[in-house]
Design an enzyme around this catalytic site. Structure first.
Site, PDB file in Angstrom:
ATOM      1  N   THR A   1      -5.718  16.070 -13.265  1.00 33.12           N
ATOM      2  CA  THR A   1      -6.194  17.412 -13.559  1.00 33.12           C
ATOM      3  C   THR A   1      -7.590  17.321 -14.147  1.00 33.12           C
ATOM      4  O   THR A   1      -7.958  16.293 -14.710  1.00 33.12           O
ATOM      5  CB  THR A   1      -5.228  18.059 -14.570  1.00 33.12           C
TER       6      THR A   1
ATOM      7  N   ARG B   1       6.347  23.452  -6.761  1.00 33.69           N
ATOM      8  CA  ARG B   1       6.273  22.917  -8.122  1.00 33.69           C
ATOM      9  C   ARG B   1       4.998  23.411  -8.794  1.00 33.69           C
ATOM     10  O   ARG B   1       3.909  23.333  -8.238  1.00 33.69           O
ATOM     11  CB  ARG B   1       6.297  21.401  -8.086  1.00 33.69           C
ATOM     12  N   VAL B   2       5.133  23.941  -9.994  1.00 31.92           N
ATOM     13  CA  VAL B   2       3.992  24.344 -10.814  1.00 31.92           C
ATOM     14  C   VAL B   2       4.008  23.495 -12.075  1.00 31.92           C
ATOM     15  O   VAL B   2       5.044  23.378 -12.730  1.00 31.92           O
ATOM     16  CB  VAL B   2       4.043  25.846 -11.167  1.00 31.92           C
ATOM     17  N   GLY B   3       2.881  22.904 -12.408  1.00 30.67           N
ATOM     18  CA  GLY B   3       2.814  22.033 -13.564  1.00 30.67           C
ATOM     19  C   GLY B   3       2.297  22.722 -14.807  1.00 30.67           C
ATOM     20  O   GLY B   3       2.177  23.949 -14.871  1.00 30.67           O
ATOM     21  N   ASP B   4       1.952  21.908 -15.785  1.00 30.69           N
ATOM     22  CA  ASP B   4       1.522  22.445 -17.080  1.00 30.69           C
ATOM     23  C   ASP B   4       0.178  23.143 -17.008  1.00 30.69           C
ATOM     24  O   ASP B   4      -0.146  23.973 -17.862  1.00 30.69           O
ATOM     25  CB  ASP B   4       1.469  21.330 -18.121  1.00 30.69           C
TER      26      ASP B   4
ATOM     27  N   THR C   1      -4.005  16.502 -19.403  1.00 29.97           N
ATOM     28  CA  THR C   1      -4.011  15.956 -18.045  1.00 29.97           C
ATOM     29  C   THR C   1      -2.900  14.920 -17.940  1.00 29.97           C
ATOM     30  O   THR C   1      -2.412  14.409 -18.938  1.00 29.97           O
ATOM     31  CB  THR C   1      -5.357  15.290 -17.706  1.00 29.97           C
ATOM     32  N   GLY C   2      -2.532  14.596 -16.697  1.00 31.47           N
ATOM     33  CA  GLY C   2      -1.532  13.561 -16.483  1.00 31.47           C
ATOM     34  C   GLY C   2      -0.140  14.119 -16.268  1.00 31.47           C
ATOM     35  O   GLY C   2       0.041  15.105 -15.547  1.00 31.47           O
TER      36      GLY C   2
ATOM     37  N   GLY D   1       2.409  16.259 -16.367  1.00 30.67           N
ATOM     38  CA  GLY D   1       2.546  17.637 -16.794  1.00 30.67           C
ATOM     39  C   GLY D   1       3.919  18.015 -17.297  1.00 30.67           C
ATOM     40  O   GLY D   1       4.049  18.863 -18.192  1.00 30.67           O
TER      41      GLY D   1
END
Length: 314
Positions: free
Chosen positions: A176, A204-207, A227-228, A230
């Site tokens: 990210t 899929r939705v991440g942080d 980042t990373g 999530g």
């Protein structure tokens, strides 16, 4: 007040443009959006925007968010296909759809079309090749920050390979980008953009699209972004936890480091690198990572280019 802009690894493409806006007296909101647009348009970067690595069906899906510290207004989009600059769509959500904070999938794409955004092909031939070759055994981490693989990286690759075979994608490492800006008026804005995990389950939705997880800004204390991995950031409420540390008087490095300490206690078979960075209303900044070699970039009005600072170690 002197303007400051900071960013995660690979933000150097966009930081000079962001600082150009800030140095001319422009807003942090404009600076963050403009900086991230350049990152999203960078075809050499396969973790954001055009050229991002696709999901398990071979389709690129993008997440982005932007948050304003003075009001804590938040705009975000998730799982957006065919629109190359999700940070701009996220800003339009914030400004033109204030009854909502987050749009995903077809709804986000409908909103983008209503607001005049143009569609584009996001999957480049280079990203497609990386997508295919990346499923082979490797000692590199999946999360894209040039760190050695952990056991969770190998587990993720094995799981992703089974998912790819099941979903039958067409023939053919995630990361990210965060940018945080403080303008002359004292406004603090945090923006985040990503193509998320490669080979992820569609939708899929991440942080990065979630307030408090990948992005948080509160002008009283500061802003933070992650980042990373999530999923770990979501479970640890990473960005909000960092800002809470700033509120307790921790310096930015220590606030970031303590959040990572907490996240490290969570069980996770797919554990990979998680990083964070923070900026305070008086211009102090810092960042942390779980492994050596992490850095973040900084520019002030007197900078001639992005200045790289090492992240504190967990």
């Amino acid at each position: 007040m002197q303007s400051v802009v900071i960013g995660s690894e690979r933000s150097e493409v966009g930081l000079p443009r962001a600082m150009e806006i800030l140095a001319a007296g422009g807003s942090a909101l404009d600076a963050v959006e403009a900086g991230l647009i350049l990152c999203e348009d960078n075809l050499a970067d396969h973790y954001v925007g055009t050229g991002g690595l696709p999901n398990a069906m071979g389709v690129v899906e993008l997440d982005a968010s932007i948050m304003v510290g003075s009001t804590r207004q938040f705009g975000a989009v998730g799982a957006v296909r065919s629109y190359p600059n999700p940070i701009s769509i996220a800003r339009r959500v914030l400004e033109r759809l204030p009854q909502h904070c987050l749009l995903v999938g077809e709804g986000a794409e409908r909103f983008a079309d209503e607001n005049g955004f143009q569609k584009a092909e996001l999957l480049t031939e280079e990203a497609k090749a990386i997508f295919v070759s990346g499923l082979k055994p490797s000692t590199d981490s999946v999360e894209g920050e040039a760190t050695p693989a952990q056991q969770g990286d190998a587990q993720y690759r094995e799981t992703a390979l089974r998912l790819v075979h099941r979903l039958n994608p067409p023939d053919g490492p995630w990361g990210t980008i965060d940018i945080l800006a403080l303008d002359r008026a004292g406004e603090l804005v945090v923006g985040v953009s990503t193509s998320g995990y490669p080979w992820k389950y569609p939708g899929r939705v991440g942080d990065s699209a979630l307030p408090g997880a990948g992005n948080y800004a509160d002008i009283r204390y500061g802003g933070a972004a992650c980042t990373g991995r999530g999923e770990l950031s979501m479970r640890a409420v990473g960005a909000h936890t960092v800002v809470s540390g700033l509120a307790r008087g921790l310096d930015p490095d220590e606030a970031c480091r303590r959040m990572l300490q907490d996240a490290a206690t969570l069980p996770d078979d797919f554990r990979a690198e998680l990083r964070c960075l923070a900026l305070t209303p008086d211009g102090r900044h810092g960042a942390a990572a779980g492994k050596a070699g992490g850095y973040y970039a900084v520019m002030t009005e007197s900078s001639t280019g992005p200045e790289l600072h090492p992240r504190a170690m967990l």
